[in-house]
Motif scaffolding. Structure first.
Motif, PDB file in Angstrom:
ATOM      1  N   LYS A 190      22.710 -43.817   4.077  1.00 21.81           N
ATOM      2  CA  LYS A 190      23.269 -43.554   3.810  1.00 21.81           C
ATOM      3  C   LYS A 190      24.891 -43.936   2.279  1.00 21.81           C
ATOM      4  O   LYS A 190      25.027 -42.612   2.062  1.00 21.81           O
ATOM      5  N   ASP A 191      25.550 -44.633   2.570  1.00 22.66           N
ATOM      6  CA  ASP A 191      26.068 -44.737   1.236  1.00 22.66           C
ATOM      7  C   ASP A 191      26.221 -44.855   0.421  1.00 22.66           C
ATOM      8  O   ASP A 191      26.350 -44.023  -1.001  1.00 22.66           O
ATOM      9  N   LEU A 244      25.498 -42.196  -5.102  1.00 19.18           N
ATOM     10  CA  LEU A 244      25.231 -41.422  -5.667  1.00 19.18           C
ATOM     11  C   LEU A 244      25.040 -39.811  -6.473  1.00 19.18           C
ATOM     12  O   LEU A 244      24.758 -39.167  -6.885  1.00 19.18           O
ATOM     13  N   GLN A 245      25.252 -38.985  -5.268  1.00 20.32           N
ATOM     14  CA  GLN A 245      25.486 -38.122  -5.329  1.00 20.32           C
ATOM     15  C   GLN A 245      27.247 -38.015  -5.283  1.00 20.32           C
ATOM     16  O   GLN A 245      27.277 -36.088  -5.966  1.00 20.32           O
ATOM     17  N   ARG A 265      27.674 -38.333 -10.957  1.00 21.65           N
ATOM     18  CA  ARG A 265      26.471 -39.715 -11.180  1.00 21.65           C
ATOM     19  C   ARG A 265      25.395 -38.939 -12.035  1.00 21.65           C
ATOM     20  O   ARG A 265      24.952 -39.119 -12.543  1.00 21.65           O
ATOM     21  N   GLN A 266      25.284 -37.561 -11.258  1.00 20.31           N
ATOM     22  CA  GLN A 266      24.085 -37.135 -11.286  1.00 20.31           C
ATOM     23  C   GLN A 266      24.135 -35.953 -13.474  1.00 20.31           C
ATOM     24  O   GLN A 266      23.420 -36.766 -14.440  1.00 20.31           O
ATOM     25  N   GLN A 267      25.101 -35.747 -12.731  1.00 23.71           N
ATOM     26  CA  GLN A 267      25.297 -35.212 -14.619  1.00 23.71           C
ATOM     27  C   GLN A 267      25.374 -36.377 -15.789  1.00 23.71           C
ATOM     28  O   GLN A 267      24.687 -36.898 -16.963  1.00 23.71           O
TER      29      GLN A 267
END
Length: 74
Positions: free
Chosen positions: A15-16, A21-22, A32-34
């Motif tokens: 889960k970490d 990542l999110q 981080r997605q962007q």
């Protein structure tokens, strides 16, 4: 928490990992997605798209992610 990769046991996805990542990159205060989308766009736009075998790190998956973000409220 650093985990050791053991080939016979496979990769451990916790889960970490998804929280990282999110999350936001503290250095630039962007998600981080962007950052990944921006990087993918930059790579894609720098190539001619005439030789797909030579452009293996260039995809349009970022377009799918943008659509999913739009419809999922991210």
């Amino acid at each position: 928490m650093k985990q050791k990769y053991e080939a016979r046991k496979g990769k451990i996805i916790s889960k970490d990992l998804f929280e990282v990542l999110q999350g936001k990159d503290p250095k630039v205060s962007k998600s981080r997605q962007q950052l990944a989308i921006d990087r993918a766009k930059r790579i894609y736009s720098a190539l001619s798209h005439k030789n797909p075998a030579g452009e293996e790190s260039s995809t349009t998956v970022y377009k799918l992610v943008e659509i999913l973000q739009k419809h999922c409220g991210n």
